[in-house]
Design an enzyme around this catalytic site. Structure first.
Site, PDB file in Angstrom:
ATOM      1  N   ASN A  11       0.989   4.819  -8.611  1.00 25.90           N
ATOM      2  CA  ASN A  11       2.208   5.299  -7.946  1.00 25.90           C
ATOM      3  C   ASN A  11       3.410   5.273  -8.907  1.00 25.90           C
ATOM      4  O   ASN A  11       4.553   5.338  -8.486  1.00 25.90           O
ATOM      5  CB  ASN A  11       2.552   4.424  -6.738  1.00 25.90           C
ATOM      6  CG  ASN A  11       1.589   4.627  -5.585  1.00 25.90           C
ATOM      7  OD1 ASN A  11       1.212   3.701  -4.915  1.00 25.90           O
ATOM      8  ND2 ASN A  11       1.181   5.853  -5.362  1.00 25.90           N
TER       9      ASN A  11
ATOM     10  N   HIS B  70       2.563   5.551   7.969  1.00 28.62           N
ATOM     11  CA  HIS B  70       1.925   4.442   7.257  1.00 28.62           C
ATOM     12  C   HIS B  70       1.595   3.268   8.187  1.00 28.62           C
ATOM     13  O   HIS B  70       2.289   3.046   9.188  1.00 28.62           O
ATOM     14  CB  HIS B  70       2.898   3.973   6.167  1.00 28.62           C
ATOM     15  CG  HIS B  70       2.329   2.991   5.204  1.00 28.62           C
ATOM     16  ND1 HIS B  70       2.577   1.641   5.294  1.00 28.62           N
ATOM     17  CD2 HIS B  70       1.516   3.154   4.134  1.00 28.62           C
ATOM     18  CE1 HIS B  70       1.964   1.017   4.299  1.00 28.62           C
ATOM     19  NE2 HIS B  70       1.313   1.913   3.581  1.00 28.62           N
TER      20      HIS B  70
ATOM     21  N   GLU C 108       7.974   9.935   7.717  1.00 28.11           N
ATOM     22  CA  GLU C 108       8.005   9.677   6.273  1.00 28.11           C
ATOM     23  C   GLU C 108       8.570  10.887   5.541  1.00 28.11           C
ATOM     24  O   GLU C 108       8.376  12.023   5.983  1.00 28.11           O
ATOM     25  CB  GLU C 108       6.588   9.387   5.760  1.00 28.11           C
ATOM     26  CG  GLU C 108       6.080   8.042   6.224  1.00 28.11           C
ATOM     27  CD  GLU C 108       4.679   7.710   5.743  1.00 28.11           C
ATOM     28  OE1 GLU C 108       4.265   8.181   4.670  1.00 28.11           O
ATOM     29  OE2 GLU C 108       3.997   6.949   6.453  1.00 28.11           O
TER      30      GLU C 108
ATOM     31  N   SER D 217       2.167   9.491   2.637  1.00 26.76           N
ATOM     32  CA  SER D 217       1.496   8.810   1.536  1.00 26.76           C
ATOM     33  C   SER D 217       0.083   9.308   1.276  1.00 26.76           C
ATOM     34  O   SER D 217      -0.367   9.293   0.143  1.00 26.76           O
ATOM     35  CB  SER D 217       1.478   7.304   1.792  1.00 26.76           C
ATOM     36  OG  SER D 217       0.821   7.014   3.010  1.00 26.76           O
TER      37      SER D 217
ATOM     38  N   ASP E  17      11.105   6.731   6.291  1.00 28.65           N
ATOM     39  CA  ASP E  17      10.452   5.955   5.231  1.00 28.65           C
ATOM     40  C   ASP E  17      10.253   6.910   4.057  1.00 28.65           C
ATOM     41  O   ASP E  17       9.411   7.799   4.107  1.00 28.65           O
ATOM     42  CB  ASP E  17       9.099   5.428   5.761  1.00 28.65           C
ATOM     43  CG  ASP E  17       8.286   4.713   4.679  1.00 28.65           C
ATOM     44  OD1 ASP E  17       8.528   4.953   3.495  1.00 28.65           O
ATOM     45  OD2 ASP E  17       7.391   3.933   5.052  1.00 28.65           O
TER      46      ASP E  17
ATOM     47  N   HIS F 193       7.658   7.365  -0.916  1.00 33.10           N
ATOM     48  CA  HIS F 193       7.069   8.242  -1.942  1.00 33.10           C
ATOM     49  C   HIS F 193       8.009   9.370  -2.360  1.00 33.10           C
ATOM     50  O   HIS F 193       7.677  10.136  -3.252  1.00 33.10           O
ATOM     51  CB  HIS F 193       5.743   8.821  -1.437  1.00 33.10           C
ATOM     52  CG  HIS F 193       4.708   7.767  -1.241  1.00 33.10           C
ATOM     53  ND1 HIS F 193       3.861   7.353  -2.238  1.00 33.10           N
ATOM     54  CD2 HIS F 193       4.420   7.005  -0.156  1.00 33.10           C
ATOM     55  CE1 HIS F 193       3.075   6.396  -1.779  1.00 33.10           C
ATOM     56  NE2 HIS F 193       3.388   6.160  -0.514  1.00 33.10           N
TER      57      HIS F 193
ATOM     58  N   LYS G 290       7.136   2.041  -6.288  1.00 32.25           N
ATOM     59  CA  LYS G 290       6.519   3.318  -6.662  1.00 32.25           C
ATOM     60  C   LYS G 290       7.303   3.911  -7.845  1.00 32.25           C
ATOM     61  O   LYS G 290       7.157   3.423  -8.941  1.00 32.25           O
ATOM     62  CB  LYS G 290       6.476   4.225  -5.446  1.00 32.25           C
ATOM     63  CG  LYS G 290       5.928   3.426  -4.231  1.00 32.25           C
ATOM     64  CD  LYS G 290       4.909   4.110  -3.450  1.00 32.25           C
ATOM     65  CE  LYS G 290       4.475   3.330  -2.243  1.00 32.25           C
ATOM     66  NZ  LYS G 290       3.273   2.533  -2.439  1.00 32.25           N
TER      67      LYS G 290
HETATM   68  C1  LIG Z   1       4.901   5.151   3.160  1.00 33.13           C
HETATM   69  C2  LIG Z   1       4.829   3.693   2.825  1.00 33.13           C
HETATM   70  N1  LIG Z   1       5.638   2.839   3.480  1.00 33.13           N
HETATM   71  C3  LIG Z   1       5.598   1.525   3.243  1.00 33.13           C
HETATM   72  C4  LIG Z   1       4.744   0.993   2.298  1.00 33.13           C
HETATM   73  C5  LIG Z   1       4.722  -0.482   2.078  1.00 33.13           C
HETATM   74  O1  LIG Z   1       5.528  -0.802   0.970  1.00 33.13           O
HETATM   75  P1  LIG Z   1       5.242  -2.101   0.085  1.00 33.13           P
HETATM   76  O2  LIG Z   1       4.081  -1.764  -0.798  1.00 33.13           O
HETATM   77  O3  LIG Z   1       6.501  -2.309  -0.677  1.00 33.13           O
HETATM   78  O4  LIG Z   1       4.941  -3.205   1.037  1.00 33.13           O
HETATM   79  C6  LIG Z   1       3.887   1.848   1.587  1.00 33.13           C
HETATM   80  C7  LIG Z   1       2.938   1.362   0.568  1.00 33.13           C
HETATM   81  O5  LIG Z   1       3.170   0.780  -0.381  1.00 33.13           O
HETATM   82  C8  LIG Z   1       3.931   3.235   1.846  1.00 33.13           C
HETATM   83  O6  LIG Z   1       3.132   4.075   1.209  1.00 33.13           O
END
Ligand SMILES: Cc1ncc(COP(=O)(O)O)c(C=O)c1O
Length: 383
Positions: free
Chosen positions: A47, A133, A173, A177, A202, A205, A237
């Site tokens: 990532n 996610h 999102e 992801s 969120d 990405h 990421k």
């Molecule tokens: C869309 C999304 N939200 C949240 C997370 C969780 O983040 P973290 O890895 O910082 O816990 C991820 C994965 O890492 C993700 O892909």
């Protein structure tokens, strides 16, 4: 232990379903290359979109941060865990994203739990895109209010749900992801506005890889941050660090600071890391060539994969999934690619829907054009 039998059975079942997971020991990480068990592989599963994780400037900033502030924060931000470096990172984020305030959290997972547990009231309703996610889905399951999910990017489904529920929070999102696609920003925000729904985005990405100065997926579509009630993204990421933030109005962030249990009852990020993240943001903003490279790679990958008749999903980002469907076949392809020096993990249920196993190609600014030709040629020969 009375639970041991259940644990063994569940793990055995996972093995039989080809869903058993194990971390891989990475001996060396060099951007586009990873070394595993003494063998080097071309990496298409990371990532590190902008290729910052190995940047000398970031390494220097992390070392400087450790020398200035020490290794750990030594507490919750509301006790002695909020240092000068945390304030510097907060200011940097506010200036970059043009938001009023920011809250730093130890992970994206924690940030999403905090948002869905703290913001809605009992009579509110959460509306999640079906492909959100796991951290959002799990948070919705235990949120203080009701929730439902709408079909992925289906605006008429969202519209009808918004008609059924007043006081809604739409959760989605910026770049999905596992699929790499983005919501149509003007439709999404128009719907939220017309139903007076709050929007939680969120952008884990999207941040860094898209938009002017890498501000994110919403900015890439000419969106205004004011249309987002709570913007979340993580540092693990494109910014090549760890942890996460939530951005919003002064009022919203103050509310989260008062009532957000994942913030109050958790050790804050390492100040050295926050110091390094300030440099990561500077590099991300000014080194547009990294985003340009990523864009070129993603366009080249799509063109070659289309010519090779590989089943792609509609994505214009650095996440380019090749749909396989069958879990066993996806695992076999991943293994065969490995034997040919390519690290490309198979993504299996429950991370993706049943029959949705895929090879999720993730691109980095550090990839070279010939890496992409090599990947497609190998994939075509194995397909
Ligand atoms: C869309 C999304 N939200 C949240 C997370 C969780 O983040 P973290 O890895 O910082 O816990 C991820 C994965 O890492 C993700 O892909």
């Amino acid at each position: 232990m009375h639970a041991s039998r259940r644990f063994r059975q569940a793990i055995e079942q996972r093995r039989q379903q080809q869903l058993y997971r194990q971390p891989t020991l990475i001996e060396q990480y060099q951007g586009r290359l990873v070394q595993v068990a003494g063998q080097q592989y071309l990496n298409f599963s990371g990532n590190d979109y902008l290729g910052l994780a190995q940047s000398d400037q970031l390494k220097a900033a992390l070392s400087e941060g450790a020398l200035r502030f020490g290794s750990g924060s030594s507490g919750s931000p509301v006790l002695t865990g909020f240092h000068y470096a945390h304030q510097a990172l907060t200011d940097k984020l506010c200036d970059w994203l043009q938001v009023e305030d920011v809250l730093l959290l130890s992970s994206g997972f924690a940030a999403n739990q905090l948002l869905l547990h703290t913001l809605p009231d009992k009579q509110d309703h959460l509306l999640l895109d079906k492909l959100c996610h796991a951290s959002l889905i799990d948070a919705a399951l235990t949120a203080p209010c009701s929730y439902s999910r709408f079909s992925h990017q289906d605006w008429s489904a969202l519209d009808s749900k918004l008609r059924q529920h007043s006081n809604s929070w739409v959760v989605t999102e910026g770049v999905f992801s596992m699929d790499g696609d983005s919501p149509d920003w003007s439709r999404l925000t128009a719907l939220c506005a017309s139903h007076q729904a709050e929007l939680i985005l969120d952008d884990a990405h999207g941040l860094g890889q898209s938009g002017p100065e890498g501000r994110g997926s919403w900015a890439a579509q000419g969106g205004n941050v004011a249309g987002i009630s709570a913007l979340m993204a993580n540092f693990g990421k494109a910014l090549a660090g760890q942890g996460a933030f939530v951005a919003g109005s002064t009022l919203l962030i103050d509310y989260l600071r008062q009532f957000g249990r994942h913030y109050i009852y958790s050790t804050s990020l390492s100040p050295a890391l926050c110091w390094a993240l300030c440099t990561a943001i500077d590099l991300c903003r000014k080194e547009q060539w990294r985003r340009d490279k990523l864009q070129q790679h993603s366009e080249l990958f799509r063109r070659l994969a289309t010519e090779a008749e590989l089943p792609l999903l509609p994505s214009a980002t650095a996440i380019q999934p090749v749909l396989v469907g069958d879990t066993e076949k996806a695992l076999m392809l991943s293994e065969q690619l490995k034997q040919r020096g390519i690290w490309l993990s198979a993504i299996r249920p429950p991370t993706v829907p049943r029959h949705g196993a895929r090879l999720r190609v993730t691109l980095s600014a550090l990839h070279q054009t010939e890496d992409i030709y090599h990947l497609i040629k190998t994939l075509r020969s194995l397909w």
